[in-house]
Design a protein around this motif. Sequence first.
Motif, PDB file in Angstrom:
ATOM      1  N   ASP A 185       2.289   3.273  -2.034  1.00  0.00           N
ATOM      2  CA  ASP A 185       2.461   3.843  -3.366  1.00  0.00           C
ATOM      3  C   ASP A 185       2.908   5.297  -3.248  1.00  0.00           C
ATOM      4  O   ASP A 185       3.109   5.825  -2.146  1.00  0.00           O
ATOM      5  CB  ASP A 185       1.173   3.727  -4.175  1.00  0.00           C
ATOM      6  N   SER A 186       3.070   5.971  -4.378  1.00  0.00           N
ATOM      7  CA  SER A 186       3.550   7.353  -4.362  1.00  0.00           C
ATOM      8  C   SER A 186       2.676   8.256  -3.509  1.00  0.00           C
ATOM      9  O   SER A 186       3.170   9.096  -2.743  1.00  0.00           O
ATOM     10  CB  SER A 186       3.637   7.903  -5.788  1.00  0.00           C
TER      11      SER A 186
ATOM     12  N   LYS B 254       0.818  -1.225   0.000  1.00  0.00           N
ATOM     13  CA  LYS B 254       0.000   0.000   0.000  1.00  0.00           C
ATOM     14  C   LYS B 254       0.849   1.272   0.000  1.00  0.00           C
ATOM     15  O   LYS B 254       0.307   2.377   0.016  1.00  0.00           O
ATOM     16  CB  LYS B 254      -0.920   0.012   1.225  1.00  0.00           C
TER      17      LYS B 254
END
Length: 325
Positions: free
Chosen positions: A144-145, A142
């Motif tokens: 992410d960017s 989870k």
Amino acid sequence: MLSVQMWRRARSLLSRGAWTRVQSASTAARLDLSGIFPPIATPFTTSEDVDYRRLEENLQKYAKIPFKGLVVQGSNGEYPYLTEEERVEVVQAVRSSLQPQKLLMAGSGCESTKATLQLTEKMAAVGADVVLVVTPCFYKGKMDSQALIQHFTKVADSSPVPVVLYSVPANTGLELPVDAVVQLSQHPNIAGLKDSGGDITRIGLIVHKTKGQDFQLLAGSAGFLMAAYSVGAVGGVCALANVLGQELCELERLCVSGRWEEARVLQQRLIEPNAAVTRKLGVPALKQAMEWFGFHGGACRSPLQPLTEAETQQLRRDFTSNGWL
């Protein structure tokens, strides 16, 4: 960029709130991170307590080497195995011994944003000039960017000292995405990135995409230090500097002065010993090598185990075959 002394004076003259506003208003007061930083090891007693006497002896020896500063509670400091109280106490002990002109970069990364904020405040309070914040990784699927940008932005918004992002995929299984780095580089309180992944094309791309920002790239390992300098890095946080600190400072000098042929020869001799004390054999090997070179490495904290006899022999070969032992 301000000198270390000017930076500290500016902080001392302002309240925390005023200092944060100054940070948010301008990047002009950014510290200069260029140079070599050893991510120092944490020596332990036979009962696995932090050995502050041996730590002080190591610090006295490092004071004779032209490092830009020290990283305390990085991966080589075994920070995941220390309590929060120990992490802060070690930073405080180093600050009390460290020369005033040297930077102290303290690892304050935790899994949650809230815990990172709290530890960052504590590290700054005991004298850290900069904090090194590793990517949260337990729920890496989870991370992410969007999640990472939010995390680092919140930390940087609140931190009373500059933040250096820390991407170390060998340990976390997670690389800080380039797009996230580029966006975070625009934050006035994020000073740079320590990239330990070793992908030179990535490092060069980040330098290129952040050149409009006051953002500095630090190589996270000695094995690719020259290559990182060649694409725009300003320095390195290198485990091998715990052992061959003078030599890594010499490599820095050669790169900065454009003496690339001499730098290439020295860099090649550092590749095998660096790999041995990082990705191949890790912190136990670093601590063993420190003992050979007159520093106090000692044992690791459990569950890390000492090297086997075969591993110790391999480690020695990696140093002797390159002329270091």
